[in-house]
Design a protein around this motif. Sequence first.
Motif, PDB file in Angstrom:
ATOM      1  N   TYR A  41       0.817  -1.217   0.000  1.00 19.87           N
ATOM      2  CA  TYR A  41       0.000   0.000   0.000  1.00 19.87           C
ATOM      3  C   TYR A  41       0.855   1.274   0.000  1.00 19.87           C
ATOM      4  O   TYR A  41       0.363   2.346  -0.323  1.00 19.87           O
ATOM      5  CB  TYR A  41      -0.950  -0.002   1.197  1.00 19.87           C
ATOM      6  N   VAL A  42       2.121   1.139   0.386  1.00 14.61           N
ATOM      7  CA  VAL A  42       3.050   2.269   0.322  1.00 14.61           C
ATOM      8  C   VAL A  42       4.050   1.950  -0.788  1.00 14.61           C
ATOM      9  O   VAL A  42       5.094   1.350  -0.562  1.00 14.61           O
ATOM     10  CB  VAL A  42       3.771   2.483   1.670  1.00 14.61           C
ATOM     11  N   TRP A  43       3.696   2.345  -2.012  1.00 11.60           N
ATOM     12  CA  TRP A  43       4.494   1.936  -3.175  1.00 11.60           C
ATOM     13  C   TRP A  43       5.127   3.119  -3.893  1.00 11.60           C
ATOM     14  O   TRP A  43       6.246   3.046  -4.383  1.00 11.60           O
ATOM     15  CB  TRP A  43       3.629   1.132  -4.139  1.00 11.60           C
ATOM     16  N   ASP A  44       4.390   4.234  -3.982  1.00 13.39           N
ATOM     17  CA  ASP A  44       4.929   5.412  -4.643  1.00 13.39           C
ATOM     18  C   ASP A  44       4.359   6.661  -3.981  1.00 13.39           C
ATOM     19  O   ASP A  44       3.710   6.578  -2.930  1.00 13.39           O
ATOM     20  CB  ASP A  44       4.632   5.385  -6.153  1.00 13.39           C
ATOM     21  N   GLU A  45       4.609   7.812  -4.601  1.00 13.29           N
ATOM     22  CA  GLU A  45       4.204   9.072  -3.978  1.00 13.29           C
ATOM     23  C   GLU A  45       2.688   9.238  -3.872  1.00 13.29           C
ATOM     24  O   GLU A  45       2.196  10.151  -3.191  1.00 13.29           O
ATOM     25  CB  GLU A  45       4.791  10.259  -4.750  1.00 13.29           C
ATOM     26  N   ASN A  46       1.947   8.359  -4.524  1.00 14.03           N
ATOM     27  CA  ASN A  46       0.484   8.423  -4.459  1.00 14.03           C
ATOM     28  C   ASN A  46      -0.099   7.544  -3.346  1.00 14.03           C
ATOM     29  O   ASN A  46      -1.291   7.251  -3.351  1.00 14.03           O
ATOM     30  CB  ASN A  46      -0.116   7.999  -5.809  1.00 14.03           C
ATOM     31  N   TYR A  47       0.745   7.150  -2.399  1.00 14.95           N
ATOM     32  CA  TYR A  47       0.307   6.219  -1.364  1.00 14.95           C
ATOM     33  C   TYR A  47      -0.759   6.798  -0.449  1.00 14.95           C
ATOM     34  O   TYR A  47      -1.510   6.050   0.182  1.00 14.95           O
ATOM     35  CB  TYR A  47       1.494   5.745  -0.527  1.00 14.95           C
ATOM     36  N   HIS A  48      -0.856   8.112  -0.355  1.00 14.22           N
ATOM     37  CA  HIS A  48      -1.807   8.722   0.585  1.00 14.22           C
ATOM     38  C   HIS A  48      -3.234   8.257   0.331  1.00 14.22           C
ATOM     39  O   HIS A  48      -4.007   8.027   1.277  1.00 14.22           O
ATOM     40  CB  HIS A  48      -1.737  10.250   0.486  1.00 14.22           C
ATOM     41  N   GLY A  49      -3.608   8.117  -0.940  1.00 16.96           N
ATOM     42  CA  GLY A  49      -4.953   7.636  -1.259  1.00 16.96           C
ATOM     43  C   GLY A  49      -5.166   6.214  -0.786  1.00 16.96           C
ATOM     44  O   GLY A  49      -6.259   5.866  -0.313  1.00 16.96           O
ATOM     45  N   ASN A  50      -4.123   5.377  -0.903  1.00 22.60           N
ATOM     46  CA  ASN A  50      -4.221   3.998  -0.419  1.00 22.60           C
ATOM     47  C   ASN A  50      -4.441   3.967   1.092  1.00 22.60           C
ATOM     48  O   ASN A  50      -5.265   3.179   1.592  1.00 22.60           O
ATOM     49  CB  ASN A  50      -2.943   3.224  -0.753  1.00 22.60           C
ATOM     50  N   ILE A  51      -3.713   4.790   1.801  1.00 26.46           N
ATOM     51  CA  ILE A  51      -3.833   4.810   3.264  1.00 26.46           C
ATOM     52  C   ILE A  51      -5.214   5.281   3.676  1.00 26.46           C
ATOM     53  O   ILE A  51      -5.833   4.734   4.605  1.00 26.46           O
ATOM     54  CB  ILE A  51      -2.736   5.710   3.871  1.00 26.46           C
ATOM     55  N   GLU A  52      -5.721   6.287   2.997  1.00 27.27           N
ATOM     56  CA  GLU A  52      -7.062   6.780   3.312  1.00 27.27           C
ATOM     57  C   GLU A  52      -8.106   5.703   3.084  1.00 27.27           C
ATOM     58  O   GLU A  52      -9.016   5.515   3.911  1.00 27.27           O
ATOM     59  CB  GLU A  52      -7.383   8.006   2.457  1.00 27.27           C
ATOM     60  N   THR A  53      -7.966   4.964   1.973  1.00 29.37           N
ATOM     61  CA  THR A  53      -8.917   3.886   1.689  1.00 29.37           C
ATOM     62  C   THR A  53      -8.825   2.783   2.736  1.00 29.37           C
ATOM     63  O   THR A  53      -9.846   2.274   3.215  1.00 29.37           O
ATOM     64  CB  THR A  53      -8.648   3.294   0.292  1.00 29.37           C
ATOM     65  N   LEU A  54      -7.606   2.408   3.125  1.00 25.15           N
ATOM     66  CA  LEU A  54      -7.425   1.389   4.164  1.00 25.15           C
ATOM     67  C   LEU A  54      -8.136   1.782   5.446  1.00 25.15           C
ATOM     68  O   LEU A  54      -8.815   0.968   6.075  1.00 25.15           O
ATOM     69  CB  LEU A  54      -5.939   1.187   4.451  1.00 25.15           C
ATOM     70  N   GLN A  55      -7.978   3.031   5.843  1.00 28.57           N
ATOM     71  CA  GLN A  55      -8.566   3.482   7.103  1.00 28.57           C
ATOM     72  C   GLN A  55     -10.086   3.591   7.017  1.00 28.57           C
ATOM     73  O   GLN A  55     -10.770   3.460   8.030  1.00 28.57           O
ATOM     74  CB  GLN A  55      -7.939   4.813   7.512  1.00 28.57           C
ATOM     75  N   GLN A  56     -10.603   3.780   5.812  1.00 29.21           N
ATOM     76  CA  GLN A  56     -12.055   3.782   5.643  1.00 29.21           C
ATOM     77  C   GLN A  56     -12.604   2.363   5.720  1.00 29.21           C
ATOM     78  O   GLN A  56     -13.677   2.127   6.286  1.00 29.21           O
ATOM     79  CB  GLN A  56     -12.428   4.420   4.309  1.00 29.21           C
ATOM     80  N   LEU A  57     -11.868   1.406   5.168  1.00 32.82           N
ATOM     81  CA  LEU A  57     -12.337   0.021   5.127  1.00 32.82           C
ATOM     82  C   LEU A  57     -12.169  -0.684   6.465  1.00 32.82           C
ATOM     83  O   LEU A  57     -12.988  -1.526   6.834  1.00 32.82           O
ATOM     84  CB  LEU A  57     -11.587  -0.755   4.046  1.00 32.82           C
ATOM     85  N   PHE A  58     -11.090  -0.380   7.163  1.00 35.52           N
ATOM     86  CA  PHE A  58     -10.784  -1.076   8.416  1.00 35.52           C
ATOM     87  C   PHE A  58     -10.722  -0.042   9.533  1.00 35.52           C
ATOM     88  O   PHE A  58      -9.806   0.777   9.577  1.00 35.52           O
ATOM     89  CB  PHE A  58      -9.463  -1.832   8.308  1.00 35.52           C
ATOM     90  N   PRO A  59     -11.672  -0.060  10.466  1.00 35.91           N
ATOM     91  CA  PRO A  59     -11.752   0.985  11.490  1.00 35.91           C
ATOM     92  C   PRO A  59     -10.710   0.861  12.586  1.00 35.91           C
ATOM     93  O   PRO A  59     -10.539   1.786  13.395  1.00 35.91           O
ATOM     94  CB  PRO A  59     -13.158   0.801  12.062  1.00 35.91           C
ATOM     95  N   GLY A  60     -10.026  -0.280  12.634  1.00 34.67           N
ATOM     96  CA  GLY A  60      -9.030  -0.497  13.674  1.00 34.67           C
ATOM     97  C   GLY A  60      -7.624  -0.182  13.201  1.00 34.67           C
ATOM     98  O   GLY A  60      -7.403   0.701  12.377  1.00 34.67           O
ATOM     99  N   THR A  61      -6.659  -0.923  13.718  1.00 31.15           N
ATOM    100  CA  THR A  61      -5.242  -0.715  13.432  1.00 31.15           C
ATOM    101  C   THR A  61      -4.741  -1.783  12.462  1.00 31.15           C
ATOM    102  O   THR A  61      -5.060  -2.966  12.604  1.00 31.15           O
ATOM    103  CB  THR A  61      -4.428  -0.789  14.732  1.00 31.15           C
ATOM    104  N   ILE A  62      -3.955  -1.363  11.486  1.00 29.36           N
ATOM    105  CA  ILE A  62      -3.319  -2.284  10.543  1.00 29.36           C
ATOM    106  C   ILE A  62      -1.808  -2.212  10.757  1.00 29.36           C
ATOM    107  O   ILE A  62      -1.226  -1.125  10.771  1.00 29.36           O
ATOM    108  CB  ILE A  62      -3.661  -1.930   9.087  1.00 29.36           C
ATOM    109  N   ALA A  63      -1.183  -3.365  10.926  1.00 30.22           N
ATOM    110  CA  ALA A  63       0.272  -3.431  11.066  1.00 30.22           C
ATOM    111  C   ALA A  63       0.793  -4.513  10.132  1.00 30.22           C
ATOM    112  O   ALA A  63       0.243  -5.612  10.077  1.00 30.22           O
ATOM    113  CB  ALA A  63       0.658  -3.737  12.517  1.00 30.22           C
ATOM    114  N   PHE A  64       1.846  -4.206   9.398  1.00 35.22           N
ATOM    115  CA  PHE A  64       2.374  -5.164   8.421  1.00 35.22           C
ATOM    116  C   PHE A  64       3.890  -5.274   8.546  1.00 35.22           C
ATOM    117  O   PHE A  64       4.571  -4.303   8.870  1.00 35.22           O
ATOM    118  CB  PHE A  64       1.994  -4.751   6.994  1.00 35.22           C
ATOM    119  N   ILE A  65       4.390  -6.471   8.319  1.00 34.22           N
ATOM    120  CA  ILE A  65       5.820  -6.634   8.117  1.00 34.22           C
ATOM    121  C   ILE A  65       6.095  -6.377   6.636  1.00 34.22           C
ATOM    122  O   ILE A  65       5.183  -6.427   5.807  1.00 34.22           O
ATOM    123  CB  ILE A  65       6.322  -8.031   8.546  1.00 34.22           C
ATOM    124  N   ASP A  66       7.330  -6.070   6.312  1.00 32.84           N
ATOM    125  CA  ASP A  66       7.656  -5.853   4.910  1.00 32.84           C
ATOM    126  C   ASP A  66       7.930  -7.184   4.216  1.00 32.84           C
ATOM    127  O   ASP A  66       8.388  -8.153   4.829  1.00 32.84           O
ATOM    128  CB  ASP A  66       8.862  -4.924   4.773  1.00 32.84           C
TER     129      ASP A  66
END
Length: 239
Positions: A41-66
Amino acid sequence: MTERIFITGDKHGSFYPLFGLADHVDLEPSDVLLIAGDAGYVWDENYHGNIETLQQLFPGTIAFIDGNHENHQMLSEFELTRWNGGQVHQISDRIFHMMRGELYSIYGKNFFAFGGARSVDKHRREESVSWWKEEEPSVEEMEYAAAQLEKHLADIDYVITHETPLFARDFIKRTKEIDEDYTLPAFLDDWYEQIKEQKKFCRWYFGHMHVDQTITPQLRALHNEILLIGEEDQSIRWI
């Protein structure tokens, strides 16, 4: 407040599983979703839209390993902070990148995290555009993780890696070539042998192989499946 922890495998920037999860499960702000690498979800300079969508879809906390298909340079530029006892890169107020060799205590369960893997398709990618050399853990990172594992061995409930222990590849039909100088899978073999007999240890989850498969009662590959920690015998329906 629920104390639910969900876990899934490689997403490569896809939102479909999260749309499905939101349709089938009454999610709450206290929920936590863990991703076993290649979140994407953090791939290029346009990642902000991805993060916003993630937070809309999942109301809790998301944590990922690389994983190996991540923009490691961009991830390294986020603020370092601590989350549930371990170091993270903070992507947003509710999204975190879990760092290699860190231990996180989430709702009373201890998770040992170690991301990274070697891409078998890196010859088809462009360095610092679609491939980053930091995908593969350094010697220093593996030494740090090994010391952390030894120090906390008796306290770990779950292990999350992107790469798989070497022996597990014999049980997976989808093969990935291993170069002679690529030592991480063998290191993970050794770590698995150390932890598998520990009384507190429950399960080790890994991604990377793009399969959903139980290797041993304690070792499981994740890709599309979404599991609820503590009730892992049944995958959560999201389609």
